[in-house]
Design a protein around this motif. Sequence first.
Motif, mmCIF file in Angstrom:
data_model
loop_
_atom_site.group_PDB
_atom_site.id
_atom_site.type_symbol
_atom_site.label_atom_id
_atom_site.label_comp_id
_atom_site.label_asym_id
_atom_site.label_seq_id
_atom_site.Cartn_x
_atom_site.Cartn_y
_atom_site.Cartn_z
ATOM 1 N N LEU A 189 -11.831 3.442 10.312
ATOM 2 C CA LEU A 189 -11.330 4.614 11.029
ATOM 3 C C LEU A 189 -11.507 4.429 12.529
ATOM 4 N N ASP A 190 -10.467 4.678 13.271
ATOM 5 C CA ASP A 190 -10.560 4.693 14.729
ATOM 6 C C ASP A 190 -9.881 5.962 15.235
ATOM 7 N N PHE A 191 -10.655 6.777 15.948
ATOM 8 C CA PHE A 191 -10.122 8.011 16.507
ATOM 9 C C PHE A 191 -9.856 7.823 17.992
ATOM 10 N N HIS A 192 -8.636 8.159 18.386
ATOM 11 C CA HIS A 192 -8.255 8.117 19.785
ATOM 12 C C HIS A 192 -7.835 9.536 20.188
ATOM 13 N N GLU A 193 -7.155 9.672 21.301
ATOM 14 C CA GLU A 193 -6.692 10.987 21.734
ATOM 15 C C GLU A 193 -5.568 11.475 20.822
ATOM 16 N N HIS A 194 -5.855 12.466 19.986
ATOM 17 C CA HIS A 194 -4.857 13.117 19.125
ATOM 18 C C HIS A 194 -4.299 12.201 18.032
ATOM 19 N N ILE A 195 -4.873 11.037 17.846
ATOM 20 C CA ILE A 195 -4.359 10.126 16.824
ATOM 21 C C ILE A 195 -5.509 9.378 16.172
ATOM 22 N N CYS A 196 -5.351 9.097 14.887
ATOM 23 C CA CYS A 196 -6.360 8.359 14.135
ATOM 24 C C CYS A 196 -5.657 7.249 13.362
ATOM 25 N N THR A 197 -6.210 6.055 13.411
ATOM 26 C CA THR A 197 -5.724 4.971 12.569
ATOM 27 C C THR A 197 -6.717 4.781 11.428
ATOM 28 N N CYS A 198 -6.195 4.694 10.224
ATOM 29 C CA CYS A 198 -7.028 4.556 9.027
ATOM 30 C C CYS A 198 -6.516 3.379 8.210
ATOM 31 N N LEU A 199 -7.293 2.312 8.189
ATOM 32 C CA LEU A 199 -6.962 1.144 7.374
ATOM 33 C C LEU A 199 -7.744 1.253 6.070
ATOM 34 N N TYR A 200 -7.036 1.524 4.993
ATOM 35 C CA TYR A 200 -7.707 1.769 3.721
ATOM 36 C C TYR A 200 -7.763 0.504 2.862
ATOM 37 N N PRO A 201 -8.767 0.381 1.998
ATOM 38 C CA PRO A 201 -8.902 -0.806 1.154
ATOM 39 C C PRO A 201 -7.872 -0.796 0.025
ATOM 40 N N SER A 202 -7.081 -1.840 -0.048
ATOM 41 C CA SER A 202 -6.016 -1.902 -1.052
ATOM 42 C C SER A 202 -6.521 -2.553 -2.335
ATOM 43 N N THR A 203 -6.648 -1.754 -3.379
ATOM 44 C CA THR A 203 -7.054 -2.289 -4.682
ATOM 45 C C THR A 203 -5.999 -3.253 -5.218
ATOM 46 N N SER A 204 -4.735 -2.982 -4.953
ATOM 47 C CA SER A 204 -3.660 -3.856 -5.417
ATOM 48 C C SER A 204 -3.782 -5.250 -4.811
ATOM 49 N N ALA A 205 -4.060 -5.316 -3.509
ATOM 50 C CA ALA A 205 -4.217 -6.616 -2.855
ATOM 51 C C ALA A 205 -5.454 -7.335 -3.373
ATOM 52 N N MET A 206 -6.527 -6.580 -3.618
ATOM 53 C CA MET A 206 -7.748 -7.194 -4.131
ATOM 54 C C MET A 206 -7.525 -7.770 -5.519
ATOM 55 N N LYS A 207 -6.827 -7.059 -6.380
ATOM 56 C CA LYS A 207 -6.523 -7.573 -7.716
ATOM 57 C C LYS A 207 -5.636 -8.808 -7.634
ATOM 58 N N THR A 208 -4.665 -8.786 -6.739
ATOM 59 C CA THR A 208 -3.761 -9.917 -6.576
ATOM 60 C C THR A 208 -4.523 -11.167 -6.154
ATOM 61 N N ALA A 209 -5.471 -10.994 -5.254
ATOM 62 C CA ALA A 209 -6.200 -12.143 -4.710
ATOM 63 C C ALA A 209 -7.305 -12.638 -5.628
ATOM 64 N N ASN A 210 -7.925 -11.729 -6.388
ATOM 65 C CA ASN A 210 -9.131 -12.093 -7.122
ATOM 66 C C ASN A 210 -9.089 -11.780 -8.606
ATOM 67 N N GLY A 215 -10.632 -6.537 -9.489
ATOM 68 C CA GLY A 215 -9.986 -5.323 -9.964
ATOM 69 C C GLY A 215 -10.952 -4.348 -10.583
ATOM 70 N N LYS A 216 -10.736 -4.049 -11.873
ATOM 71 C CA LYS A 216 -11.546 -3.037 -12.540
ATOM 72 C C LYS A 216 -13.019 -3.430 -12.614
ATOM 73 N N MET A 217 -13.293 -4.722 -12.785
ATOM 74 C CA MET A 217 -14.688 -5.140 -12.878
ATOM 75 C C MET A 217 -15.437 -4.846 -11.581
ATOM 76 N N TYR A 218 -14.818 -5.153 -10.437
ATOM 77 C CA TYR A 218 -15.483 -4.911 -9.158
ATOM 78 C C TYR A 218 -15.733 -3.419 -8.969
ATOM 79 N N SER A 219 -14.767 -2.589 -9.347
ATOM 80 C CA SER A 219 -14.929 -1.148 -9.223
ATOM 81 C C SER A 219 -16.094 -0.650 -10.072
ATOM 82 N N LEU A 220 -16.180 -1.149 -11.306
ATOM 83 C CA LEU A 220 -17.272 -0.735 -12.186
ATOM 84 C C LEU A 220 -18.624 -1.203 -11.671
ATOM 85 N N VAL A 221 -18.675 -2.437 -11.206
ATOM 86 C CA VAL A 221 -19.928 -2.958 -10.660
ATOM 87 C C VAL A 221 -20.365 -2.134 -9.458
#
Length: 306
Positions: A189-210, A215-221
Amino acid sequence: MGYQLVIDFSPVYELINSLYKYIYHKQVKHLFLQDDWFRETKRKLAPQFAGQLADERFEVLHRLNLLVWQYKGDQTADAFLSWLQNQPAGDIYELLSPWVRSIPGNLGEIRDRMVYLLAKWNEQYFQHMDANILQALEKDADEKERLLTTLSPIDLIEEATNGIRLEETEEVKTVILTPQYHYYPAAILDFHEHICTCLYPSTSAMKTANGEVGGKMYSLVSITQALADSNRLKILRALNQQPANFAEIHKLLGLAKSTTNHHITALRRAGLIRAHHFGKSTAQKYSLRTSTIEKLGEQIMAFINE
């Protein structure tokens, strides 16, 4: 008073994010990509460039996201860097000034340094990344765009970040929501004047890469490890009674502030609690996400049955 939510994707966001992750790897803990990723990446870099990055502390790197958002050309690293290199310092100032309160005077020097670092990083690391990861990020952004037709901006951000609620305030007019891979499972999260950028963790990209591990195992762990501590269970029990701020949780545990923050972070990244932000990067209060806890048994059985 509600803010506008913009779902945005460009490979350039991940180019910047991955370089930031490499430079600050020692300061950022408890991510999926840790020391092994850093060592493997360092081996791929030219020794001279790796040495330069070892001493790099480019504090304004994250502000580039505001330029990426406004850039309308071809969405490739090379095209963006060519555009940035050709932007006069005055034009960069005009692009940043509506949202950035303090802008350094040496923008031309900063521009040249940013372009150099990102071009080298792109050449030696980013362009060799698995293209499927970037495709997964783009698909994730498309999915969030579709969800925006059925969910409120606040609820969509909470779902995307697994527990961060950006509450409506007069200070924030626009939120830019972008999927990212390298800081998984953290949200940036980065807050600036009247604007915020939010880079969220992509579960889809994580599953694709690993695969399953990412995926589900990492979430459960992540969830079960977060629960395997008596102090964290105390936090959950207290938040079941009512939301609380950091000071109240710190008083409840009677531990050092850094230890309290570690416990809260573990619970938040596991999706067990919400962090409520009111126009600031620091959460003002926390609440219990009962839905995550109620679904845990089903999640475990679904994984075992697979």
